[in-house]
Motif scaffolding. Structure first.
Motif, mmCIF file in Angstrom:
data_model
loop_
_atom_site.group_PDB
_atom_site.id
_atom_site.type_symbol
_atom_site.label_atom_id
_atom_site.label_comp_id
_atom_site.label_asym_id
_atom_site.label_seq_id
_atom_site.Cartn_x
_atom_site.Cartn_y
_atom_site.Cartn_z
ATOM 1 N N GLU A 83 0.827 -1.203 0.000
ATOM 2 C CA GLU A 83 0.000 0.000 0.000
ATOM 3 C C GLU A 83 0.860 1.252 0.000
ATOM 4 N N ARG A 84 0.315 2.310 -0.622
ATOM 5 C CA ARG A 84 1.012 3.595 -0.633
ATOM 6 C C ARG A 84 0.959 4.243 0.749
ATOM 7 N N ASP A 85 1.968 5.035 1.043
ATOM 8 C CA ASP A 85 2.082 5.785 2.299
ATOM 9 C C ASP A 85 2.139 4.879 3.521
ATOM 10 N N SER A 86 2.419 3.601 3.316
ATOM 11 C CA SER A 86 2.570 2.713 4.469
ATOM 12 C C SER A 86 3.964 2.825 5.086
ATOM 13 N N ILE A 87 4.945 3.272 4.315
ATOM 14 C CA ILE A 87 6.318 3.449 4.773
ATOM 15 C C ILE A 87 6.678 4.921 4.613
ATOM 16 N N PRO A 88 7.309 5.555 5.603
ATOM 17 C CA PRO A 88 7.729 6.953 5.438
ATOM 18 C C PRO A 88 8.705 7.107 4.277
ATOM 19 N N CYS A 89 8.566 8.217 3.560
ATOM 20 C CA CYS A 89 9.399 8.435 2.373
ATOM 21 C C CYS A 89 10.872 8.600 2.748
ATOM 22 N N ASN A 90 11.146 9.260 3.853
ATOM 23 C CA ASN A 90 12.540 9.459 4.244
ATOM 24 C C ASN A 90 13.221 8.138 4.589
ATOM 25 N N PHE A 91 12.481 7.198 5.202
ATOM 26 C CA PHE A 91 13.052 5.876 5.462
ATOM 27 C C PHE A 91 13.354 5.152 4.160
ATOM 28 N N LEU A 92 12.456 5.279 3.179
ATOM 29 C CA LEU A 92 12.714 4.639 1.880
ATOM 30 C C LEU A 92 13.940 5.237 1.204
ATOM 31 N N LEU A 93 14.150 6.537 1.362
ATOM 32 C CA LEU A 93 15.344 7.161 0.773
ATOM 33 C C LEU A 93 16.620 6.659 1.449
ATOM 34 N N ARG A 94 16.579 6.509 2.768
ATOM 35 C CA ARG A 94 17.757 5.962 3.462
ATOM 36 C C ARG A 94 17.990 4.513 3.055
ATOM 37 N N LEU A 95 16.904 3.783 2.882
ATOM 38 C CA LEU A 95 17.047 2.391 2.431
ATOM 39 C C LEU A 95 17.597 2.332 1.012
ATOM 40 N N LEU A 96 17.188 3.252 0.154
ATOM 41 C CA LEU A 96 17.718 3.292 -1.208
ATOM 42 C C LEU A 96 19.190 3.677 -1.216
ATOM 43 N N ARG A 97 19.582 4.591 -0.354
ATOM 44 C CA ARG A 97 20.999 4.957 -0.267
ATOM 45 C C ARG A 97 21.854 3.752 0.139
ATOM 46 N N THR A 98 21.373 2.994 1.137
ATOM 47 C CA THR A 98 22.112 1.795 1.549
ATOM 48 C C THR A 98 22.104 0.734 0.450
ATOM 49 N N ALA A 99 20.974 0.640 -0.264
ATOM 50 C CA ALA A 99 20.904 -0.339 -1.353
ATOM 51 C C ALA A 99 21.897 -0.002 -2.463
ATOM 52 N N ASN A 100 22.042 1.257 -2.800
ATOM 53 C CA ASN A 100 23.027 1.642 -3.812
ATOM 54 C C ASN A 100 24.450 1.421 -3.308
ATOM 55 N N MET A 101 24.630 1.599 -2.005
ATOM 56 C CA MET A 101 25.974 1.443 -1.460
ATOM 57 C C MET A 101 26.422 -0.020 -1.486
ATOM 58 N N VAL A 102 25.532 -0.955 -1.138
ATOM 59 C CA VAL A 102 25.910 -2.373 -1.089
ATOM 60 C C VAL A 102 25.696 -3.060 -2.425
ATOM 61 N N GLY A 103 25.059 -2.362 -3.385
ATOM 62 C CA GLY A 103 24.898 -2.929 -4.723
ATOM 63 C C GLY A 103 23.858 -4.036 -4.794
ATOM 64 N N VAL A 104 22.612 -3.747 -4.445
ATOM 65 C CA VAL A 104 21.545 -4.754 -4.511
ATOM 66 C C VAL A 104 21.163 -4.991 -5.970
ATOM 67 N N GLU A 105 20.308 -5.949 -6.184
ATOM 68 C CA GLU A 105 19.857 -6.276 -7.528
ATOM 69 C C GLU A 105 19.021 -5.124 -8.100
ATOM 70 N N PRO A 106 19.059 -4.926 -9.421
ATOM 71 C CA PRO A 106 18.302 -3.810 -10.022
ATOM 72 C C PRO A 106 16.802 -3.867 -9.761
ATOM 73 N N THR A 107 16.223 -5.057 -9.624
ATOM 74 C CA THR A 107 14.784 -5.152 -9.384
ATOM 75 C C THR A 107 14.403 -4.533 -8.036
ATOM 76 N N TYR A 108 15.214 -4.755 -7.000
ATOM 77 C CA TYR A 108 14.941 -4.157 -5.689
ATOM 78 C C TYR A 108 15.122 -2.638 -5.735
ATOM 79 N N ARG A 109 16.128 -2.197 -6.471
ATOM 80 C CA ARG A 109 16.339 -0.755 -6.588
ATOM 81 C C ARG A 109 15.171 -0.089 -7.313
ATOM 82 N N GLU A 110 14.695 -0.702 -8.375
ATOM 83 C CA GLU A 110 13.556 -0.140 -9.096
ATOM 84 C C GLU A 110 12.293 -0.114 -8.232
ATOM 85 N N GLU A 111 12.124 -1.146 -7.390
ATOM 86 C CA GLU A 111 10.967 -1.166 -6.497
ATOM 87 C C GLU A 111 11.025 -0.006 -5.501
ATOM 88 N N LEU A 112 12.194 0.250 -4.964
ATOM 89 C CA LEU A 112 12.344 1.367 -4.040
ATOM 90 C C LEU A 112 12.114 2.706 -4.741
#
Length: 425
Positions: A111-140
């Motif tokens: 669902e939308r707005d179920s996760i705070p946007c700032n937390f998703l941005l921090r999670l995306l920053r960590t995902a780019n740092m550790v090099g996750v799969e492109p599908t997870y990055r696109e989902e974020l």
């Protein structure tokens, strides 16, 4: 056994839980490893718990196991990803972080707005740092674009972890997020959200413009990613362009013109227009456009002020409705009416007094004419006749008459003739 008992107690919660009840076992849930935590979240979802509560649980769990995802960087929670000096431990910690981030992305509520946007941005920053799969990055990125208007500038300034990117900030990532947000339909993207994102993009451009490695094409692409009606004022965009020209003094004249075409001079405030008119970094054509826009605004303001200065509008239908008077204004009007009534009574009393005096004068005049009929004033008629003759010019004087002469003449008029004396004798 303790973990299983904790899981069963969590699943046994009723369907309608309050957040205060859930916070009691947030810290207890954080002692679970990732496998048990995923099972626990699956059980909670099956019980129909609110998505925003599930998102709060996931954010709290992630901040405890990975302090980089915490909102407060000074608060360091317990983590299993401590890095030591040996190369094997660095690689192992890196792989654990990658698995942790990918697992978290997989259990996020849809669902939308179920996760705070700032937390998703921090999670995306960590995902780019550790090099996750492109599908997870696109989902974020897709989830962040849904609620980009809730993002803060601090969390949006994600550094670039790519070796091919020359800038300090990941500008390409922000361009993708903004374009995804702009491509949303009108139902998912409101006008207020569009204005917020435009302000956020202008602030981001002002910070990214300080990077000397930021190319002109990236700057223009990010500035033009939103439609023109998204910005009510272009002051933020003008500030970003001016900052870019300061940090890049070698920009050609043609490129300066391309940058200034992004600005709508009609949307600049008087302060920004004054600064732009004195800005030597802008091309002459841009300065002339700013001056012309200010002149047009001034003429329009004069026309409007002149149209409202009249007593009545030429079109009665365009007149604004009557405003309701306040209590103070009504009291002031009542006092004014009372004063007018008192003044009216005073004028009426003065009129009555003057009328009484006029009647007295008329009574005296009637008494004067009554004594004249009796004959007590015989010389009045002769005096009047003499004055009438003088006015008509029938009497001529050889010399100017003195008061003594006039008195003697009147005395002679009173002496009876000699014949009358002889007849009486």
């Amino acid at each position: 056994m303790k973990k299983l008992a904790l899981q069963e107690s969590i699943i046994a919660f009723p369907e309608k839980q309050t957040q205060s009840m859930a916070e009691c076992w947030f810290d207890d849930a954080c002692i679970l490893d990732m496998d048990y935590f995923v099972k626990t979240i699956s059980g909670i979802k099956a019980k129909g718990v609110r998505p925003d509560l599930i998102g709060s649980i996931i954010a709290h769990y992630a901040s405890k196991w990975l302090p980089d995802l915490s909102n407060d960087n000074t608060e360091k929670g317990a983590t299993n990803f401590q890095v030591s000096s040996s190369p094997e431990s660095v690689t192992a910690s890196w792989m654990k972080k990658r698995f942790f981030v990918e697992t978290l992305v997989g259990i996020l509520p849809p669902e939308r707005d179920s996760i705070p946007c700032n937390f998703l941005l921090r999670l995306l920053r960590t995902a780019n740092m550790v090099g996750v799969e492109p599908t997870y990055r696109e989902e974020l990125e897709k989830r962040i674009s849904w609620q980009l208007d809730q993002a803060s500038l601090k969390e949006l300034m994600i550094p670039s972890f790519s070796h091919t990117c020359g800038t300090l900030l990941d500008v390409e990532l922000v361009i993708r997020l903004v374009k995804r947000f702009a491509s949303l339909d009108e139902v998912a993207r409101s006008g207020v959200a569009l204005v917020k994102v435009a302000k956020l993009v202008d602030c981001y451009l002002a910070e990214a413009a300080l990077d000397t490695d930021l190319s002109l094409d990236e700057f223009i692409e990010l500035a033009a990613a939103l439609p023109s009606h998204a910005r009510a004022m272009d002051d933020g965009l003008y500030r970003a362009i001016d900052t870019y020209l300061k940090a890049h003094p070698g920009v050609s004249k043609q490129d300066r013109k391309v940058l200034c075409r992004l600005i709508d001079s009609r949307k600049l405030s008087p302060e920004a227009s004054l600064h732009a008119a004195q800005n030597e970094r802008l091309p002459v054509r841009a300065v002339i456009q700013v001056l012309f826009s200010e002149q047009t605004k001034l003429n329009r303001h004069i026309d409007w002020s002149g149209s409202f200065s009249g007593t009545r509008s030429p079109n009665p239908g365009m007149e604004p409705p009557a405003r309701c008077l306040s209590k103070r204004e009504m009291n002031a009007q009542q006092m004014e009416i009372k004063k007018l009534k008192e003044e009216l009574l005073r004028v009426q009393s003065q009129c009555i007094a003057m009328q009484t005096q006029m009647e007295k004068l008329l009574d005296k005049k009637k008494g004067f004419f009554r004594w004249r009929k009796i004959g007590i004033m015989p010389s009045f008629k002769s005096t009047v006749s003499v004055i009438e003759k003088i006015e008509e010019g029938e009497v001529s004087f050889s010399r100017q008459m003195t008061p003594m002469d006039m008195k003697a003449k009147l005395v002679r008029g009173r002496i009876p003739p000699k014949d009358w004396r002889k007849s009486s004798s």
